[in-house]
Design an enzyme around this catalytic site. Structure first.
Site, PDB file in Angstrom:
ATOM      1  N   PRO A  17       1.317  23.711 -38.980  1.00  0.00           N
ATOM      2  CA  PRO A  17       0.278  24.550 -38.389  1.00  0.00           C
ATOM      3  C   PRO A  17      -0.444  23.929 -37.196  1.00  0.00           C
ATOM      4  O   PRO A  17      -0.717  22.731 -37.178  1.00  0.00           O
ATOM      5  CB  PRO A  17      -0.709  24.772 -39.541  1.00  0.00           C
ATOM      6  CG  PRO A  17      -0.400  23.707 -40.529  1.00  0.00           C
ATOM      7  CD  PRO A  17       1.051  23.396 -40.383  1.00  0.00           C
ATOM      8  N   ASN A  18      -0.704  24.780 -36.236  1.00  0.00           N
ATOM      9  CA  ASN A  18      -1.468  24.469 -35.016  1.00  0.00           C
ATOM     10  C   ASN A  18      -0.695  23.621 -34.012  1.00  0.00           C
ATOM     11  O   ASN A  18      -1.179  23.375 -32.903  1.00  0.00           O
ATOM     12  CB  ASN A  18      -2.822  23.807 -35.355  1.00  0.00           C
ATOM     13  CG  ASN A  18      -3.664  24.707 -36.235  1.00  0.00           C
ATOM     14  OD1 ASN A  18      -3.898  25.860 -35.887  1.00  0.00           O
ATOM     15  ND2 ASN A  18      -4.072  24.225 -37.390  1.00  0.00           N
ATOM     16  N   ARG A  59      -4.403  22.177 -27.391  1.00  0.00           N
ATOM     17  CA  ARG A  59      -5.242  21.866 -28.543  1.00  0.00           C
ATOM     18  C   ARG A  59      -5.751  20.423 -28.469  1.00  0.00           C
ATOM     19  O   ARG A  59      -4.943  19.485 -28.441  1.00  0.00           O
ATOM     20  CB  ARG A  59      -4.351  22.016 -29.781  1.00  0.00           C
ATOM     21  CG  ARG A  59      -4.969  21.532 -31.041  1.00  0.00           C
ATOM     22  CD  ARG A  59      -3.930  21.364 -32.140  1.00  0.00           C
ATOM     23  NE  ARG A  59      -4.584  20.981 -33.361  1.00  0.00           N
ATOM     24  CZ  ARG A  59      -3.977  20.453 -34.399  1.00  0.00           C
ATOM     25  NH1 ARG A  59      -2.666  20.274 -34.378  1.00  0.00           N
ATOM     26  NH2 ARG A  59      -4.649  20.119 -35.467  1.00  0.00           N
ATOM     27  N   TYR A 112      -4.232  14.936 -28.898  1.00  0.00           N
ATOM     28  CA  TYR A 112      -2.796  15.230 -29.006  1.00  0.00           C
ATOM     29  C   TYR A 112      -2.053  15.239 -27.667  1.00  0.00           C
ATOM     30  O   TYR A 112      -0.834  15.452 -27.654  1.00  0.00           O
ATOM     31  CB  TYR A 112      -2.606  16.591 -29.700  1.00  0.00           C
ATOM     32  CG  TYR A 112      -3.169  16.616 -31.109  1.00  0.00           C
ATOM     33  CD1 TYR A 112      -2.604  15.847 -32.117  1.00  0.00           C
ATOM     34  CD2 TYR A 112      -4.290  17.397 -31.420  1.00  0.00           C
ATOM     35  CE1 TYR A 112      -3.128  15.850 -33.407  1.00  0.00           C
ATOM     36  CE2 TYR A 112      -4.814  17.412 -32.705  1.00  0.00           C
ATOM     37  CZ  TYR A 112      -4.232  16.639 -33.689  1.00  0.00           C
ATOM     38  OH  TYR A 112      -4.747  16.640 -34.959  1.00  0.00           O
ATOM     39  N   ASN A 115       6.419  17.112 -39.073  1.00  0.00           N
ATOM     40  CA  ASN A 115       4.992  16.905 -38.861  1.00  0.00           C
ATOM     41  C   ASN A 115       4.320  18.078 -39.564  1.00  0.00           C
ATOM     42  O   ASN A 115       4.334  19.205 -39.075  1.00  0.00           O
ATOM     43  CB  ASN A 115       4.651  16.894 -37.367  1.00  0.00           C
ATOM     44  CG  ASN A 115       3.169  16.600 -37.139  1.00  0.00           C
ATOM     45  OD1 ASN A 115       2.360  16.683 -38.062  1.00  0.00           O
ATOM     46  ND2 ASN A 115       2.821  16.256 -35.914  1.00  0.00           N
ATOM     47  N   ALA A 123      -1.966  19.812 -40.842  1.00  0.00           N
ATOM     48  CA  ALA A 123      -2.976  19.654 -41.892  1.00  0.00           C
ATOM     49  C   ALA A 123      -2.395  19.843 -43.301  1.00  0.00           C
ATOM     50  O   ALA A 123      -2.971  19.353 -44.273  1.00  0.00           O
ATOM     51  CB  ALA A 123      -4.128  20.623 -41.652  1.00  0.00           C
ATOM     52  N   GLU A 146       8.488  11.554 -41.969  1.00  0.00           N
ATOM     53  CA  GLU A 146       7.183  12.156 -41.663  1.00  0.00           C
ATOM     54  C   GLU A 146       6.672  11.586 -40.342  1.00  0.00           C
ATOM     55  O   GLU A 146       6.725  10.372 -40.143  1.00  0.00           O
ATOM     56  CB  GLU A 146       6.201  11.804 -42.788  1.00  0.00           C
ATOM     57  CG  GLU A 146       4.789  12.291 -42.553  1.00  0.00           C
ATOM     58  CD  GLU A 146       3.830  11.875 -43.694  1.00  0.00           C
ATOM     59  OE1 GLU A 146       4.267  11.200 -44.647  1.00  0.00           O
ATOM     60  OE2 GLU A 146       2.645  12.219 -43.590  1.00  0.00           O
ATOM     61  N   HIS A 155       3.402  11.768 -37.322  1.00  0.00           N
ATOM     62  CA  HIS A 155       2.111  12.263 -36.833  1.00  0.00           C
ATOM     63  C   HIS A 155       1.902  11.757 -35.417  1.00  0.00           C
ATOM     64  O   HIS A 155       2.223  10.601 -35.119  1.00  0.00           O
ATOM     65  CB  HIS A 155       0.959  11.816 -37.739  1.00  0.00           C
ATOM     66  CG  HIS A 155       1.089  12.386 -39.103  1.00  0.00           C
ATOM     67  ND1 HIS A 155       0.849  13.720 -39.368  1.00  0.00           N
ATOM     68  CD2 HIS A 155       1.505  11.837 -40.259  1.00  0.00           C
ATOM     69  CE1 HIS A 155       1.096  13.961 -40.638  1.00  0.00           C
ATOM     70  NE2 HIS A 155       1.507  12.838 -41.209  1.00  0.00           N
ATOM     71  N   ARG A 202      -8.858   8.240 -38.117  1.00  0.00           N
ATOM     72  CA  ARG A 202      -9.603   9.496 -38.056  1.00  0.00           C
ATOM     73  C   ARG A 202     -10.369   9.739 -39.366  1.00  0.00           C
ATOM     74  O   ARG A 202     -10.550   8.809 -40.152  1.00  0.00           O
ATOM     75  CB  ARG A 202      -8.626  10.630 -37.699  1.00  0.00           C
ATOM     76  CG  ARG A 202      -7.935  10.375 -36.355  1.00  0.00           C
ATOM     77  CD  ARG A 202      -7.001  11.497 -35.974  1.00  0.00           C
ATOM     78  NE  ARG A 202      -7.723  12.746 -35.763  1.00  0.00           N
ATOM     79  CZ  ARG A 202      -7.121  13.938 -35.675  1.00  0.00           C
ATOM     80  NH1 ARG A 202      -5.795  14.034 -35.775  1.00  0.00           N
ATOM     81  NH2 ARG A 202      -7.838  15.023 -35.482  1.00  0.00           N
TER      82      ARG A 202
END
Ligand code: DQA
Length: 140
Positions: free
Chosen positions: A10-11, A18, A23, A72, A75, A96, A98, A105
């Site tokens: 998502p996103n 964004r 990012y 990825n 969230a 995985e 990111h 964070r």
């Protein structure tokens, strides 16, 4: 030729727009062109969805036939037992990734439900995290 499925959650369709401070300014489509040029010997397939069930369906669809999956989870990484179970259910190795260093964070980003069911994790190298994941897959 290796076949690698990239799945973005998502996103991540909004990359480039964004939170660019976090990012970056590049869209994934632009980055993907670069990535494909860097790995002409690899067939890279790309899928993005904002919906948990669709991500699970894509894992089921590709999780028995490709050479590797790079995910990825956005969230959902921090919330989704269902995506973790899907990864557990398939046979293809999953990496995985990111873009941001989630450990620098908010604390809710420090836990991933996906990490323990993935072969490895690449975190915090910006978009380059995907290239590093492909490099890892090529060593499998
Ligand atoms: C992300 C990190 C997640 O915490 C966040 O929700 C994202 C992107 C990353 O690539 O840095 O959507 O997965």
């Amino acid at each position: 030729m290796k076949h690698i499925q990239i799945i973005n959650g998502p996103n991540l369709n909004l990359l480039g727009k964004r939170e660019p401070i976090v990012y970056g300014y590049q869209t994934f489509d632009t980055y993907l062109v670069q990535l494909k040029a860097q790995f002409p010997e690899v067939e890279l397939m790309y899928y993005q969805s904002n919906m948990e069930g669709e991500i699970i369906n894509k894992l089921h669809e590709t999780g028995f036939s490709t050479d590797a999956i790079i995910i990825n989870g956005g969230a959902y990484t921090h919330t989704s037992i269902a995506i973790a179970d899907a990864i557990r259910s398939i046979t293809v190795p999953v990496v995985e990734v990111h873009i941001s260093n989630v450990f620098k964070r908010e604390t809710f980003r420090h836990h991933s439900f996906l990490s323990e069911v993935c072969k490895g994790c690449i975190v915090g190298f910006g978009m380059d995290s995907y290239r590093l994941a492909i490099e890892a897959v090529l060593e499998f």
